[in-house]
Write an enzyme that holds these catalytic residues in place. Structure first.
Site, mmCIF file in Angstrom:
data_model
loop_
_atom_site.group_PDB
_atom_site.id
_atom_site.type_symbol
_atom_site.label_atom_id
_atom_site.label_comp_id
_atom_site.label_asym_id
_atom_site.label_seq_id
_atom_site.Cartn_x
_atom_site.Cartn_y
_atom_site.Cartn_z
ATOM 1 N N ASP A 49 0.853 -1.193 0.000
ATOM 2 C CA ASP A 49 0.000 0.000 0.000
ATOM 3 C C ASP A 49 0.885 1.237 0.000
ATOM 4 O O ASP A 49 1.591 1.513 0.972
ATOM 5 C CB ASP A 49 -0.895 -0.005 1.247
ATOM 6 N N TYR A 54 3.347 9.844 -0.725
ATOM 7 C CA TYR A 54 4.423 9.279 0.119
ATOM 8 C C TYR A 54 5.803 9.498 -0.511
ATOM 9 O O TYR A 54 6.821 9.344 0.160
ATOM 10 C CB TYR A 54 4.225 7.776 0.385
ATOM 11 N N LYS A 79 -2.643 5.963 -4.502
ATOM 12 C CA LYS A 79 -3.741 6.893 -4.207
ATOM 13 C C LYS A 79 -3.554 8.227 -4.924
ATOM 14 O O LYS A 79 -2.426 8.686 -5.120
ATOM 15 C CB LYS A 79 -3.803 7.136 -2.684
ATOM 16 N N HIS A 110 -7.634 9.772 -2.214
ATOM 17 C CA HIS A 110 -6.950 9.713 -0.919
ATOM 18 C C HIS A 110 -7.747 10.388 0.222
ATOM 19 O O HIS A 110 -7.861 9.841 1.305
ATOM 20 C CB HIS A 110 -5.565 10.349 -1.064
HETATM 21 N N1 LIG Z 1 -5.208 6.621 3.555
HETATM 22 C C1 LIG Z 1 -4.581 7.358 4.446
HETATM 23 O O1 LIG Z 1 -4.882 8.553 4.627
HETATM 24 C C2 LIG Z 1 -3.488 6.754 5.265
HETATM 25 C C3 LIG Z 1 -2.971 7.441 6.375
HETATM 26 C C4 LIG Z 1 -1.965 6.822 7.108
HETATM 27 C C5 LIG Z 1 -1.496 5.560 6.741
HETATM 28 N N2 LIG Z 1 -2.004 4.914 5.645
HETATM 29 C C6 LIG Z 1 -1.535 3.573 5.210
HETATM 30 O O2 LIG Z 1 -1.684 2.656 6.308
HETATM 31 C C7 LIG Z 1 -0.408 2.054 6.582
HETATM 32 C C8 LIG Z 1 -0.315 1.676 8.043
HETATM 33 O O3 LIG Z 1 -0.566 2.804 8.885
HETATM 34 P P1 LIG Z 1 0.582 3.621 9.647
HETATM 35 O O4 LIG Z 1 1.881 3.345 9.006
HETATM 36 O O5 LIG Z 1 0.181 5.040 9.693
HETATM 37 O O6 LIG Z 1 0.525 3.079 11.132
HETATM 38 P P2 LIG Z 1 0.632 1.628 11.840
HETATM 39 O O7 LIG Z 1 0.883 0.577 10.828
HETATM 40 O O8 LIG Z 1 -0.520 1.515 12.766
HETATM 41 O O9 LIG Z 1 1.885 1.818 12.790
HETATM 42 C C9 LIG Z 1 3.198 1.896 12.339
HETATM 43 C C10 LIG Z 1 4.081 2.039 13.569
HETATM 44 O O10 LIG Z 1 3.989 0.847 14.358
HETATM 45 C C11 LIG Z 1 5.291 0.276 14.507
HETATM 46 N N3 LIG Z 1 5.123 -1.190 14.418
HETATM 47 C C12 LIG Z 1 4.882 -1.937 13.319
HETATM 48 N N4 LIG Z 1 4.795 -3.239 13.627
HETATM 49 C C13 LIG Z 1 4.988 -3.331 14.965
HETATM 50 C C14 LIG Z 1 5.028 -4.418 15.874
HETATM 51 N N5 LIG Z 1 4.855 -5.679 15.464
HETATM 52 N N6 LIG Z 1 5.241 -4.146 17.181
HETATM 53 C C15 LIG Z 1 5.409 -2.875 17.612
HETATM 54 N N7 LIG Z 1 5.387 -1.802 16.797
HETATM 55 C C16 LIG Z 1 5.182 -2.028 15.477
HETATM 56 C C17 LIG Z 1 6.141 0.847 13.394
HETATM 57 O O11 LIG Z 1 7.493 0.971 13.778
HETATM 58 P P3 LIG Z 1 8.728 0.299 12.947
HETATM 59 O O12 LIG Z 1 8.665 0.760 11.526
HETATM 60 O O13 LIG Z 1 9.918 0.809 13.682
HETATM 61 O O14 LIG Z 1 8.549 -1.187 13.089
HETATM 62 C C18 LIG Z 1 5.520 2.245 13.231
HETATM 63 O O15 LIG Z 1 6.049 3.139 14.185
HETATM 64 C C19 LIG Z 1 0.568 3.137 6.114
HETATM 65 O O16 LIG Z 1 1.892 2.689 6.001
HETATM 66 C C20 LIG Z 1 -0.068 3.565 4.814
HETATM 67 O O17 LIG Z 1 0.190 2.610 3.797
HETATM 68 C C21 LIG Z 1 -3.000 5.502 4.905
#
Ligand SMILES: NC(=O)c1ccc[n+]([C@@H]2O[C@H](COP(=O)([O-])OP(=O)(O)OC[C@H]3O[C@@H](n4cnc5c(N)ncnc54)[C@H](OP(=O)(O)O)[C@@H]3O)[C@@H](O)[C@H]2O)c1
Length: 279
Positions: A49, A54, A79, A110
């Protein structure tokens, strides 16, 4: 070539199959993304994704090209950014060039950015791009019920997915019920609350994790899976890539699932979609 991890598919409303777990690359830095996506594909991820905003589509594309994995075994989402809502075709063509692909599997509007009032037209254009074969499925992100009803009324077409901030502290009951009732698959962004909360130190979850020999993150991610949600937690670390996909050899009991649900706090960490993008 490497073997895919045993991750089930979910069928979207147009018939496209999407792996229920993928890797998100928001905030994975330039210079780092190619390595991260290469490792994810190596350990067996097949769903990535990303988004134009990004700034890492070219590195995602480089990792895909080097992987040697057949195109039809991969699922790639990107997106449409807010400033291209009146030029979705140009925006997707730019994304495809960076990704080195001739189509994506899922293209999302988005954010609605209601203040611009162009999201209905953006949705119509994304539907045209699907008809033109530049994306297999068409969806939206950060759309509230009011935005969804408007685009559906205007076109008679239901988005394949709505990608929204969703985690135990922010469960969006009304919005998710609306999506489920209308066959719109729910994708959770921030499934681990973006690492911004104390979710992964909750004492009750520590007990649940211990009972299954799993981590707290796995308990939270398993809760999403059991809710039928599509997830793509972001991590740059190989061991966490494996951990975050290792969710299919245990089940939460009804009581354990309810512990996680009880963490609802109405707390979001991202912006309000009704306001975001307004000047
Ligand atoms: N559509 C939108 O507006 C929108 C907005 C935000 C995000 N997104 C998408 O959603 C994806 C996921 O959301 P997100 O990246 O914002 O947040 P998330 O996946 O909830 O959290 C990522 C954080 O959690 C940590 N993490 C990952 N796996 C872990 C584990 N097993 N144990 C402990 N900590 C862990 C990561 O650190 P490390 O990297 O250090 O492991 C990072 O700091 C994004 O990458 C993006 O593709 C979309």
């Amino acid at each position: 070539m490497t073997t895919a991890l045993p991750i089930p598919n979910i069928e979207l409303n147009g018939g496209t199959q999407i792996p229920q777990v993928g890797l998100g690359v928001f905030l994975v830095e330039s210079g780092e993304t190619e390595r991260v996506v290469s490792e994810a594909l190596e350990v067996g991820y097949r769903h990535i994704d990303t988004a134009a905003v990004y700034g890492n589509e070219a590195e995602v594309g480089a990792a895909i090209a080097k992987s040697g994995i057949p195109r039809d075994e991969l699922f790639v989402t990107t997106k449409l950014w807010n400033d291209r809502q009146t030029d979705a075709r140009g925006a997707l063509e730019d994304s495809l060039e960076k990704l080195g692909l001739d189509r994506v599997d899922l293209y999302l509007v988005h954010w609605p950015v209601p203040s611009q009032d162009t999201y209905v037209s953006a949705w119509e254009q994304v539907l045209d791009l699907r008809e033109a074969g530049l994306t297999s499925a068409a969806g939206v992100s950060n759309h509230e019920v009011e935005h969804l009803t408007r685009i559906i009324e205007a076109t008679g077409e239901f988005p394949a997915v709505n990608q929204i901030e969703l985690h135990p502290e922010h469960q969006r009951q009304e919005l998710t019920a609306y999506c489920r009732a209308n066959g719109i698959a729910i994708e959770a962004w921030g499934p681990l609350a973006q690492g911004k909360s104390d979710l992964l130190t909750q004492p009750r979850l520590v007990e649940v994790a211990r009972a299954h020999g799993k981590s707290l993150a796995q308990v939270v991610l398993r809760w999403h899976i059991e809710n039928g949600t599509i997830i793509f937690p972001k991590t740059t670390r190989r061991e966490r890539m494996l951990e975050n996909a290792d969710l299919f050899d245990f089940e939460l009991t009804e009581t354990e699932h309810a512990f996680v649900t009880a963490l609802e706090a109405g707390r979001n960490y991202g912006p309000d979609p009704r306001e975001y993008g307004a000047n």
